[in-house]
Design a protein around this motif. Structure first.
Motif: not given
Length: 72
Positions: A48-71
């Motif tokens: 929700e915070d980082y919607p999908e983008l055609g460039s694939g940048v959202h994947l790195r953002q999702w990983i960073g977000c999950m890391n901040l949540k303790g994953w």
């Protein structure tokens, strides 16, 4: 010639996309949150915070977000 280039780019991008998907953290440092339901909830919040983008940048953002949540 342009068709050859597009096929070549596609062949190069598929492994990159698969590698990025494999990089999403799946274990939480907090044992009480280390379950599939919490993982799905946290990932959906990141999506929700980082919607999908055609460039694939959202994947790195999702990983960073999950890391901040303790994953990890």
């Amino acid at each position: 010639m342009p068709q050859f280039i597009s096929k070549y780019l596609l062949m190069c991008l598929i492994p990159v996309i698969l590698a990025a998907c494999a990089g999403i953290p799946s274990e939480n440092s907090d044992p009480s949150k280390n379950n599939k339901a919490q993982w799905r909830k946290d990932l959906s919040e990141c999506k929700e915070d980082y919607p999908e983008l055609g460039s694939g940048v959202h994947l790195r953002q999702w990983i960073g977000c999950m890391n901040l949540k303790g994953w990890q």
